[in-house]
Scaffold this active site. Structure first.
Site, PDB file in Angstrom:
ATOM      1  N   SER A   1      -1.345  -8.524 -11.959  1.00 51.38           N
ATOM      2  CA  SER A   1      -1.177  -7.079 -11.864  1.00 51.38           C
ATOM      3  C   SER A   1      -2.261  -6.400 -12.687  1.00 51.38           C
ATOM      4  CB  SER A   1       0.199  -6.689 -12.418  1.00 51.38           C
ATOM      5  OG  SER A   1       0.258  -5.315 -12.721  1.00 51.38           O
TER       6      SER A   1
ATOM      7  N   LYS B   1      -2.359  -1.846  -2.576  1.00 51.61           N
ATOM      8  CA  LYS B   1      -2.983  -2.392  -1.366  1.00 51.61           C
ATOM      9  C   LYS B   1      -3.171  -1.335  -0.295  1.00 51.61           C
ATOM     10  CE  LYS B   1      -2.288  -5.916  -3.834  1.00 51.61           C
ATOM     11  NZ  LYS B   1      -1.480  -5.194  -4.811  1.00 51.61           N
TER      12      LYS B   1
ATOM     13  N   CYS C   1       1.694   4.024 -11.414  1.00 53.59           N
ATOM     14  CA  CYS C   1       1.992   3.722 -12.818  1.00 53.59           C
ATOM     15  C   CYS C   1       0.896   4.232 -13.754  1.00 53.59           C
ATOM     16  CB  CYS C   1       2.221   2.233 -12.987  1.00 53.59           C
ATOM     17  SG  CYS C   1       3.622   1.650 -12.001  1.00 53.59           S
TER      18      CYS C   1
ATOM     19  N   CYS D   1      -0.832   3.586  -3.754  1.00 57.59           N
ATOM     20  CA  CYS D   1      -0.656   2.336  -4.505  1.00 57.59           C
ATOM     21  C   CYS D   1      -1.590   1.214  -4.065  1.00 57.59           C
ATOM     22  CB  CYS D   1       0.805   1.919  -4.460  1.00 57.59           C
ATOM     23  SG  CYS D   1       1.849   3.042  -5.445  1.00 57.59           S
TER      24      CYS D   1
ATOM     25  N   GLU E   1       1.085 -11.745  -7.749  1.00 64.59           N
ATOM     26  CA  GLU E   1       0.679 -11.297  -9.083  1.00 64.59           C
ATOM     27  C   GLU E   1       1.573 -11.943 -10.130  1.00 64.59           C
ATOM     28  OE1 GLU E   1      -1.108  -6.867  -8.071  1.00 64.59           O
ATOM     29  OE2 GLU E   1       0.826  -7.030  -9.068  1.00 64.59           O
TER      30      GLU E   1
ATOM     31  N   ASP F   1       4.383  -2.853  -5.594  1.00 63.13           N
ATOM     32  CA  ASP F   1       4.200  -4.141  -6.261  1.00 63.13           C
ATOM     33  C   ASP F   1       5.201  -4.344  -7.394  1.00 63.13           C
ATOM     34  OD1 ASP F   1       2.069  -4.332  -4.546  1.00 63.13           O
ATOM     35  OD2 ASP F   1       0.716  -5.170  -6.043  1.00 63.13           O
TER      36      ASP F   1
END
Length: 550
Positions: A466, A121, A191, A119, A440, A78
């Site tokens: 996000s 999705k 992240c 991550c 997002e 993303d």
């Protein structure tokens, strides 16, 4: 075993020959067939290390008497897709992943699955596909990234998105921004804050689908490899016991996960993914109303990025999800897990909790849960805000609308200095169907924060945010503009009234004015007329239903 349909009897001689061409032996074919669903890719830092985890999982399967077969799914980053047309593919990729898992597992007769996502999705997509089969599966999430450091200060990806706004208003130089760019993302993993990927990993563990501590064990920690190996061994036991996901994923299990989500202040995207996962069991098994109802039952107990000062490594060292379950045990209902112990047994087994990071219920970070569902004439079917990442002075805000028909228009206005204190930015035609893909809005929200406007400017959209967004960002407005929602009727200067405590959001217009404006709009013209997104736009449901394909 399901795999007997592929490998047993004279009639399956050709099938066995093809498996032998892959190197499998007669002895391998006597064992349970376990699919190892990997999402390794060289373009996503959250997935760059997953080959190591898949190898460990396969070792675990072999060691406990199973035969592993690895295959891959796609995985979109993303962060790399952010701010351009690529983000339109992020949420829709969830359905592709679900279809891929379902197709591969059914076509090859797997008896069980080890899912290895990281991550945003990819986690829900894999779970959705596996649920359609209702065969035993276990999830090994790839783990968070460690924060980077520059001049004694910690940074992560969102530091850079906000850094762009800081640079625009002269708070930092281009050279300083470049230095942060070089250090913020330290290596493998999702992240470093409680953004969507880590939120979904935490909820996967709270649902009982991962082994304890899996969600918060970091990507570079050897414990993650050991968890993958143990998960590979565990899935063989689950197949022998015939422990199906529907034995684990009861209504109570979903409510447990939602309580954890609300208490931690997870990503607003969880309000899309949890209903979508539950939908694979039963239509509207879990809805946005469940989030709304349960938000009155728990406070916000952890101050984690983007809404606080802590990182995922702090949550892990404080005791991880088992510690969160322990703190919430008076609200948690007992359910089965892949671990073999019940969810409350796992909670009770906790030996250490750092209450500076995971607060006690009676001494929370905020009295209100970390997520809030708002309703009103602007969003009759609901919208969502991460109230745990909102400045208290913005809990209630009335302001004039500045309306933009795409994220790109809004970013140009924000960076062009056209937004002033008190404004309510409205970004529409970015919903699941209208976008299409429900992009997002991290770039505009981060720019607002970087420019120091997050305590005076609100943003509402039928798109989404996000997990790294903070500030008064209200998304998932339903119905969306493309479906004739009220957000399509808003004009510049209309007064938007937001009250997060009372859970209300309204535009100060008479119903007759709204109806008149909507009647003049005409039928929505799809932006994309061919390819996957064209099909997706026609089939996707609204955000309040999880944006699933009809």
């Amino acid at each position: 075993m399901i795999s007997d349909n592929v490998k047993k009897g004279v009639i399956r001689t050709p099938n066995r020959a093809l498996l032998k061409a892959c190197g499998y032996t007669d002895e391998d074919m006597e064992k349970p067939f376990i699919g190892i669903v990997n999402s390794f890719t060289e373009v996503v830092p959250g997935h760059i290390h997953l080959r190591t985890l898949s190898e460990a999982a396969k070792h675990g399967v072999y060691a406990n008497g199973g035969t592993p077969f690895e295959f891959n799914t796609i995985g979109i980053c993303d962060g790399i897709a952010m701010g351009h047309e690529g983000m339109k593919y992020s949420l829709p990729s969830r359905e592709i992943i679900a279809d891929a898992v379902e197709s591969m597992a059914r076509a090859h007769g797997f008896d069980g699955l080890v899912l290895i996502p990281t991550c945003d999705k990819i986690v829900p997509g894999m779970i959705m596909g596996a649920l359609r089969l209702n065969i035993p599966f276990i999830v090994v999430t790839g783990g968070p990234m460690l924060p980077g450091e520059f001049q004694g200060k910690k940074y992560e990806l969102i530091s850079l998105f906000e850094g762009v706004g800081e640079y625009q208003v002269g708070k930092i130089t281009e050279e300083e921004l470049k230095c942060i760019e070089d250090c913020a993302c330290s290596g493998a993993g999702s992240c470093a804050g409680l953004y969507t990927a880590n939120s979904m990993a935490c909820l996967t563990e709270a649902l009982g689908l991962s082994l304890p501590m899996c969600a918060t064990t970091h990507a570079v920690d050897a414990q993650k490899v050991r968890l993958a190996k143990k998960s590979g061994s565990k899935i063989v036991d689950m197949v022998k016991e015939d422990l199906k996901p529907t034995d684990i994923l009861t209504k109570e299990a979903f409510e447990n996960a939602i309580l954890v989500d609300l208490a931690l202040g997870g990503s607003t995207n969880t309000t899309l993914h949890i209903p979508a996962i539950a939908n694979e069991i039963e239509n509207k098994f879990i809805t946005l109303d469940d989030f709304d109802r349960l938000s009155d039952e728990v406070p916000h107990i952890a101050s984690i990025k983007p809404g606080g000062e802590h990182y995922m490594i702090d949550l892990h060292n404080a005791g991880g999800i088992p510690a969160v379950l322990n703190v919430l045990k008076e609200k948690i209902r007992d359910t089965k897990t892949v671990d073999g112990r019940s969810i409350l047994e796992i909670a009770e087994s906790v030996k250490y909790i750092n209450y500076d990071v995971i607060r006690k219920v009676e001494a929370p970070v905020h009295e209100t849960a970390g997520l809030r569902v708002l309703k009103g004439n602007l969003a009759p079917n609901g919208c969502v805000v991460k109230i745990g990442a909102v400045h208290p002075k913005m809990y209630k805000h009335d302001g004039p609308a500045k309306v933009y028909n795409s994220e790109d228009e809004a970013i140009s206005a924000i960076l062009g200095g056209k937004i002033v204190e008190g404004d309510v930015i409205v970004i529409r035609y970015e919903g699941p169907s209208g976008g299409p893909g429900m992009r997002e809005m991290l770039s505009p929200t981060s720019a607002i924060c970087g420019m120091g406007l997050d305590d005076s400017v609100a943003l509402i959209t039928d798109g989404r945010f996000s997990g790294g967004s903070r500030g008064p960002c209200i998304g998932h407005v339903s119905p969306e503009a493309a479906a004739g929602g009220v957000i399509a009727a808003i004009e510049n200067g209309d007064i938007i009234k937001i009250d997060m405590i009372e859970k209300e959001i309204n535009v100060d217009l008479d119903e007759s004015v709204i109806k008149e404006r909507l009647s003049k709009l005409g039928e929505f013209e799809p932006k994309i007329k061919k390819g996957y997104l064209s099909r997706y736009s026609k089939l996707v449901s609204s955000a309040d239903e999880g944006a699933v394909l009809k």
